[in-house]
Design a protein around this motif. Structure first.
Motif, short mmCIF file in Angstrom:
data_model
loop_
_atom_site.label_atom_id
_atom_site.label_comp_id
_atom_site.label_asym_id
_atom_site.label_seq_id
_atom_site.Cartn_x
_atom_site.Cartn_y
_atom_site.Cartn_z
N SER A 253 -1.16 30.87 2.59
CA SER A 253 -1.95 31.48 1.51
C SER A 253 -1.45 32.89 1.31
O SER A 253 -1.20 33.62 2.27
N GLU A 254 -1.30 33.30 0.03
CA GLU A 254 -0.83 34.64 -0.30
C GLU A 254 -1.71 35.25 -1.39
O GLU A 254 -2.50 34.56 -2.01
N GLY A 255 -1.49 36.55 -1.64
CA GLY A 255 -2.26 37.22 -2.67
C GLY A 255 -3.74 37.21 -2.33
O GLY A 255 -4.16 37.50 -1.21
N ALA A 256 -4.55 36.81 -3.32
CA ALA A 256 -6.00 36.74 -3.12
C ALA A 256 -6.45 35.34 -2.73
O ALA A 256 -7.62 35.00 -2.88
N GLY A 257 -5.51 34.53 -2.24
CA GLY A 257 -5.85 33.18 -1.80
C GLY A 257 -5.08 32.09 -2.50
O GLY A 257 -5.52 30.93 -2.53
N VAL A 258 -3.91 32.42 -3.05
CA VAL A 258 -3.07 31.42 -3.72
C VAL A 258 -2.42 30.52 -2.66
O VAL A 258 -1.82 31.01 -1.70
N PHE B 100 5.03 27.47 -5.09
CA PHE B 100 3.63 27.20 -5.46
C PHE B 100 3.63 26.05 -6.45
O PHE B 100 4.45 25.98 -7.36
N ASN B 101 2.69 25.13 -6.26
CA ASN B 101 2.69 23.91 -7.07
C ASN B 101 1.33 23.24 -6.97
O ASN B 101 1.01 22.62 -5.95
N GLU C 184 -2.13 21.56 -9.55
CA GLU C 184 -2.87 21.34 -10.79
C GLU C 184 -4.34 21.72 -10.63
O GLU C 184 -5.12 21.60 -11.57
N ASN C 185 -4.72 22.16 -9.44
CA ASN C 185 -6.09 22.58 -9.14
C ASN C 185 -6.19 24.09 -9.32
O ASN C 185 -5.61 24.85 -8.54
N ALA C 186 -6.92 24.52 -10.32
CA ALA C 186 -7.00 25.95 -10.63
C ALA C 186 -7.52 26.77 -9.45
O ALA C 186 -7.15 27.94 -9.30
N ALA C 187 -8.34 26.16 -8.61
CA ALA C 187 -8.87 26.89 -7.46
C ALA C 187 -7.76 27.31 -6.50
O ALA C 187 -7.94 28.24 -5.71
N ASP C 188 -6.61 26.63 -6.57
CA ASP C 188 -5.49 26.96 -5.68
C ASP C 188 -4.72 28.19 -6.13
O ASP C 188 -3.94 28.74 -5.35
N TYR C 189 -4.90 28.60 -7.41
CA TYR C 189 -4.06 29.70 -7.90
C TYR C 189 -4.80 30.76 -8.72
O TYR C 189 -4.25 31.82 -8.99
N MET C 190 -6.06 30.49 -9.12
CA MET C 190 -6.73 31.38 -10.07
C MET C 190 -6.91 32.81 -9.56
O MET C 190 -6.93 33.77 -10.34
N ALA C 191 -7.05 32.99 -8.25
CA ALA C 191 -7.27 34.34 -7.72
C ALA C 191 -6.03 35.22 -7.89
O ALA C 191 -6.13 36.45 -7.93
N GLY C 192 -4.87 34.60 -7.99
CA GLY C 192 -3.64 35.31 -8.31
C GLY C 192 -3.23 36.34 -7.27
O GLY C 192 -3.61 36.28 -6.10
N PHE C 193 -2.45 37.32 -7.76
CA PHE C 193 -1.91 38.37 -6.90
C PHE C 193 -2.31 39.72 -7.49
O PHE C 193 -1.56 40.31 -8.28
#
Length: 284
Positions: free
Chosen positions: A15-20, A43-44, A46-55
């Motif tokens: 996990s990196e950034g704010a939780g990506v 990073f790959n 389709e679940n927005a929860a996996d990437y929405m927090a971003g960096f």
């Protein structure tokens, strides 16, 4: 002389950034590097929860970051006033050098977000040069189509094939980086000329590869570190097409001291970077 697989490094969930949620191959630890490459993250999802927090906003010093988007939309902002929309096929080449503070945030609420971030080291004499940033649009990156149906997207480096040389969008850097995105139809073998003396690795992200004269299998999401040589043979294994990255550069051969987003040569330089950031001097 053909290059062969020397070491396999399967990517691990992290996990990196704010939780990506990512997969990390090179960069799992201080001994899992391939000079001048420090890290490769995939990073790959389709679940927005996996990437929405971003960096959200964070600093870097002492190296370069290369972000390559396959799907999705990210927005880059930095302290220099740069703003870059990174969409499918685009590349962002950022030279942190003396210091940069930036953010990378998703610009979508759903759908697939897929791509890579590479960390590329800088030699000591360049670590404190001014920061720089470049957006590279997908339609400006050369793609070489081969007779076999294979293709090579050349982000950095030069591809010589059939008597022609095609140079990538990025060139003229001291590490002479190579960054190719290679597509091979199922069962097809291609031989590529590569710079002798460079440290290179490959990373299949769709399908599996058979590499070298001994046809060593490299699974999806696994970094395969290569021996030296001036060519490499790659086959798309099985019945599925293959997509892989071929990445590397001219080794720097200097000591590395790293603390999170700071990569220097000594612990004293790391302490200076931390103090500069806390005092607001990192980008001065």
């Amino acid at each position: 002389m053909s290059r062969e697989i020397q070491q396999l490094i399967p990517a691990l969930a992290a996990s990196e950034g704010a939780g990506v949620k990512i997969k990390r191959s090179l960069g799992q630890g201080p001994r899992v590097r391939h000079d001048p490459v420090l890290m490769l993250d995939e990073f790959n999802s389709e679940n927005a929860a996996d990437y929405m927090a971003g960096f959200p906003s964070h600093p870097h010093r002492g190296f370069e970051t290369v972000t390559y988007m396959l799907d999705g939309h990210m927005l880059h902002k930095d302290h220099m006033g740069n703003r870059g929309d990174l969409k499918a096929g685009d590349v962002q080449w950022m030279t942190a050098a003396r210091g940069i503070i930036h953010s990378e945030m998703p610009q979508q609420l759903e759908g697939k977000m897929r791509g890579f971030q590479l960390w590329l080291n800088l030699p000591a004499k360049e670590k404190m040069k001014p920061a720089a940033y470049r957006d590279i649009a997908a339609d400006t990156i050369p793609v070489v189509a081969l007779n076999s149906g294979a293709s090579v997207k050349i982000i950095a480096g030069a591809l010589s094939h059939s008597g022609k040389t095609t140079t990538g969008t990025i060139s003229g850097l001291s590490t002479e980086p190579v960054y190719w995105d290679i597509a091979l139809p199922a069962g097809i073998t291609e031989q590529f000329n590569v710079p002798e003396g460079h440290h290179l690795f490959l990373y299949p992200y769709e399908g599996q590869a058979l590499v070298g004269e001994d046809k060593r299998l490299v699974n999806t999401s696994t970094a395969g570190l290569l021996s030296d040589g001036d060519s490499i043979a790659i086959t798309a294994a099985g019945t599925e097409p293959l997509r892989l990255l071929l990445i590397g550069g001219k080794p720097i051969g200097e000591p590395i001291a790293q603390y999170g987003p700071f990569v220097m040569n000594t612990h004293e330089e790391i302490e200076q970077a931390i103090n500069d950031y806390r005092a607001g001097r990192l980008t001065a």
